[in-house]
Design a protein around this motif. Sequence first.
Motif, PDB file in Angstrom:
ATOM      1  N   GLU A   3      15.773  -6.708  -2.640  1.00 37.06           N
ATOM      2  CA  GLU A   3      15.337  -8.099  -2.753  1.00 37.06           C
ATOM      3  C   GLU A   3      13.990  -8.302  -2.048  1.00 37.06           C
ATOM      4  OE1 GLU A   3      18.444 -10.664  -1.324  1.00 37.06           O
ATOM      5  OE2 GLU A   3      19.884  -9.822  -2.747  1.00 37.06           O
ATOM      6  N   ILE A   4      13.840  -7.695  -0.899  1.00 33.15           N
ATOM      7  CA  ILE A   4      12.579  -7.813  -0.157  1.00 33.15           C
ATOM      8  C   ILE A   4      11.453  -7.166  -0.958  1.00 33.15           C
ATOM      9  CG2 ILE A   4      11.331  -7.048   1.908  1.00 33.15           C
ATOM     10  CD1 ILE A   4      14.075  -7.350   3.382  1.00 33.15           C
ATOM     11  N   TYR A   5      11.718  -5.997  -1.504  1.00 30.32           N
ATOM     12  CA  TYR A   5      10.700  -5.302  -2.296  1.00 30.32           C
ATOM     13  C   TYR A   5      10.324  -6.131  -3.518  1.00 30.32           C
ATOM     14  CZ  TYR A   5       8.145  -1.662  -4.741  1.00 30.32           C
ATOM     15  OH  TYR A   5       7.169  -0.959  -5.394  1.00 30.32           O
ATOM     16  N   ALA A   6      11.319  -6.706  -4.180  1.00 27.57           N
ATOM     17  CA  ALA A   6      11.047  -7.528  -5.365  1.00 27.57           C
ATOM     18  C   ALA A   6      10.224  -8.758  -5.007  1.00 27.57           C
ATOM     19  CB  ALA A   6      12.361  -7.937  -6.027  1.00 27.57           C
ATOM     20  N   ALA A   7      10.503  -9.349  -3.852  1.00 26.87           N
ATOM     21  CA  ALA A   7       9.818 -10.579  -3.453  1.00 26.87           C
ATOM     22  C   ALA A   7       8.455 -10.324  -2.807  1.00 26.87           C
ATOM     23  CB  ALA A   7      10.697 -11.367  -2.481  1.00 26.87           C
ATOM     24  N   GLU A   8       8.345  -9.242  -2.011  1.00 26.10           N
ATOM     25  CA  GLU A   8       7.141  -9.049  -1.205  1.00 26.10           C
ATOM     26  C   GLU A   8       6.411  -7.746  -1.463  1.00 26.10           C
ATOM     27  OE1 GLU A   8       7.698 -10.025   2.999  1.00 26.10           O
ATOM     28  OE2 GLU A   8       9.672 -10.819   2.463  1.00 26.10           O
ATOM     29  N   GLY A   9       6.986  -6.883  -2.259  1.00 26.88           N
ATOM     30  CA  GLY A   9       6.334  -5.617  -2.564  1.00 26.88           C
ATOM     31  C   GLY A   9       6.421  -4.615  -1.427  1.00 26.88           C
ATOM     32  N   GLN A  10       5.557  -3.618  -1.483  1.00 26.39           N
ATOM     33  CA  GLN A  10       5.583  -2.524  -0.513  1.00 26.39           C
ATOM     34  C   GLN A  10       5.348  -3.010   0.916  1.00 26.39           C
ATOM     35  OE1 GLN A  10       6.351   0.776  -1.413  1.00 26.39           O
ATOM     36  NE2 GLN A  10       6.570   0.970   0.803  1.00 26.39           N
ATOM     37  N   LYS A  11       4.468  -4.011   1.081  1.00 21.09           N
ATOM     38  CA  LYS A  11       4.193  -4.540   2.429  1.00 21.09           C
ATOM     39  C   LYS A  11       5.466  -5.086   3.077  1.00 21.09           C
ATOM     40  CE  LYS A  11      -0.503  -5.947   3.073  1.00 21.09           C
ATOM     41  NZ  LYS A  11      -1.435  -7.045   3.260  1.00 21.09           N
ATOM     42  N   GLY A  12       6.218  -5.844   2.327  1.00 20.19           N
ATOM     43  CA  GLY A  12       7.460  -6.411   2.852  1.00 20.19           C
ATOM     44  C   GLY A  12       8.478  -5.327   3.168  1.00 20.19           C
ATOM     45  N   LEU A  13       8.572  -4.355   2.289  1.00 24.31           N
ATOM     46  CA  LEU A  13       9.495  -3.245   2.521  1.00 24.31           C
ATOM     47  C   LEU A  13       9.095  -2.468   3.766  1.00 24.31           C
ATOM     48  CD1 LEU A  13      11.932  -1.640   1.474  1.00 24.31           C
ATOM     49  CD2 LEU A  13      10.317  -0.264   0.155  1.00 24.31           C
ATOM     50  N   ASP A  14       7.815  -2.177   3.909  1.00 22.33           N
ATOM     51  CA  ASP A  14       7.335  -1.465   5.096  1.00 22.33           C
ATOM     52  C   ASP A  14       7.664  -2.242   6.372  1.00 22.33           C
ATOM     53  OD1 ASP A  14       6.331   0.607   3.551  1.00 22.33           O
ATOM     54  OD2 ASP A  14       4.266  -0.124   3.607  1.00 22.33           O
ATOM     55  N   MET A  90       7.203 -13.888  16.618  1.00 18.22           N
ATOM     56  CA  MET A  90       6.337 -12.866  17.220  1.00 18.22           C
ATOM     57  C   MET A  90       6.793 -11.457  16.818  1.00 18.22           C
ATOM     58  SD  MET A  90       3.864 -14.359  18.710  1.00 18.22           S
ATOM     59  CE  MET A  90       4.012 -15.579  17.418  1.00 18.22           C
ATOM     60  N   ARG A  91       8.084 -11.232  16.753  1.00 18.84           N
ATOM     61  CA  ARG A  91       8.577  -9.915  16.322  1.00 18.84           C
ATOM     62  C   ARG A  91       8.179  -9.645  14.870  1.00 18.84           C
ATOM     63  NH1 ARG A  91      11.571  -7.082  19.686  1.00 18.84           N
ATOM     64  NH2 ARG A  91      12.465  -8.115  21.481  1.00 18.84           N
ATOM     65  N   LYS A  92       8.294 -10.664  14.040  1.00 16.82           N
ATOM     66  CA  LYS A  92       7.907 -10.491  12.634  1.00 16.82           C
ATOM     67  C   LYS A  92       6.421 -10.143  12.534  1.00 16.82           C
ATOM     68  CE  LYS A  92       8.225 -12.618   8.103  1.00 16.82           C
ATOM     69  NZ  LYS A  92       8.690 -13.747   7.307  1.00 16.82           N
ATOM     70  N   LYS A  93       5.588 -10.855  13.292  1.00 14.96           N
ATOM     71  CA  LYS A  93       4.149 -10.559  13.285  1.00 14.96           C
ATOM     72  C   LYS A  93       3.883  -9.145  13.798  1.00 14.96           C
ATOM     73  CE  LYS A  93       2.344 -15.234  13.731  1.00 14.96           C
ATOM     74  NZ  LYS A  93       1.502 -16.141  14.526  1.00 14.96           N
ATOM     75  N   MET A  94       4.598  -8.757  14.855  1.00 13.08           N
ATOM     76  CA  MET A  94       4.432  -7.421  15.417  1.00 13.08           C
ATOM     77  C   MET A  94       4.793  -6.359  14.373  1.00 13.08           C
ATOM     78  SD  MET A  94       6.373  -5.705  18.700  1.00 13.08           S
ATOM     79  CE  MET A  94       8.006  -5.875  17.966  1.00 13.08           C
ATOM     80  N   TYR A  95       5.922  -6.534  13.717  1.00 16.78           N
ATOM     81  CA  TYR A  95       6.336  -5.552  12.716  1.00 16.78           C
ATOM     82  C   TYR A  95       5.363  -5.504  11.543  1.00 16.78           C
ATOM     83  CZ  TYR A  95      10.670  -5.550  15.397  1.00 16.78           C
ATOM     84  OH  TYR A  95      11.596  -5.453  16.409  1.00 16.78           O
ATOM     85  N   CYS A  96       4.814  -6.644  11.178  1.00 16.65           N
ATOM     86  CA  CYS A  96       3.798  -6.666  10.116  1.00 16.65           C
ATOM     87  C   CYS A  96       2.562  -5.870  10.525  1.00 16.65           C
ATOM     88  CB  CYS A  96       3.387  -8.104   9.786  1.00 16.65           C
ATOM     89  SG  CYS A  96       4.569  -9.028   8.816  1.00 16.65           S
ATOM     90  N   GLU A  97       2.102  -6.082  11.751  1.00 15.18           N
ATOM     91  CA  GLU A  97       0.912  -5.358  12.228  1.00 15.18           C
ATOM     92  C   GLU A  97       1.147  -3.855  12.271  1.00 15.18           C
ATOM     93  OE1 GLU A  97      -1.546  -6.348  15.693  1.00 15.18           O
ATOM     94  OE2 GLU A  97      -0.926  -8.437  15.383  1.00 15.18           O
ATOM     95  N   ILE A  98       2.302  -3.467  12.763  1.00 12.49           N
ATOM     96  CA  ILE A  98       2.601  -2.036  12.841  1.00 12.49           C
ATOM     97  C   ILE A  98       2.769  -1.462  11.437  1.00 12.49           C
ATOM     98  CG2 ILE A  98       4.279  -0.316  13.637  1.00 12.49           C
ATOM     99  CD1 ILE A  98       4.710  -2.187  16.107  1.00 12.49           C
ATOM    100  N   ALA A  99       3.409  -2.206  10.555  1.00 10.15           N
ATOM    101  CA  ALA A  99       3.622  -1.732   9.186  1.00 10.15           C
ATOM    102  C   ALA A  99       2.305  -1.567   8.418  1.00 10.15           C
ATOM    103  CB  ALA A  99       4.553  -2.683   8.438  1.00 10.15           C
ATOM    104  N   GLU A 100       1.276  -2.313   8.794  1.00  4.70           N
ATOM    105  CA  GLU A 100      -0.029  -2.158   8.150  1.00  4.70           C
ATOM    106  C   GLU A 100      -0.553  -0.732   8.301  1.00  4.70           C
ATOM    107  OE1 GLU A 100      -2.599  -5.142   9.787  1.00  4.70           O
ATOM    108  OE2 GLU A 100      -1.517  -6.763   8.774  1.00  4.70           O
TER     109      GLU A 100
END
Length: 116
Positions: A3-14, A90-100
């Motif tokens: 569901e995350i991949y379908a909604a947000e693509g690879q970035k969301g999955l990462d 803040m955790r979500k932002k942190m995980y997004c930055e690391i996933a980049e």
Amino acid sequence: MSEIYAAEGQKGLDREIVCMLYEYAQLRGSHKSLDRYRYAIDSLQAQKIYKKYSDMIDERYESLSDADKKTVWYKPTEKAKEYRAYESEMRKKMYCEIAERCEEYDKKQKNRDLER
């Protein structure tokens, strides 16, 4: 995950995989598909990102009164609820930055492949 991949693509999955790796999972095995996640989380840059957000979360927690701190996980006060929302964001932002860093790994791999 689908569901995350379908909604947000690879970035969301990462982002979700990075979250799992920091919260409750471990990378095991040596399949090459795991290399991008190792690259993302096992670096000095990831440690710096983690420290930056952890410090921000800790600072917010320490600003709570003792009474609010006691309620963070059980019958939270309004201030405790605000803290938990802040921590989650803040955790979500942190995980997004690391996933980049997964994208950075992909670009480096693509460049290596082109050089061959």
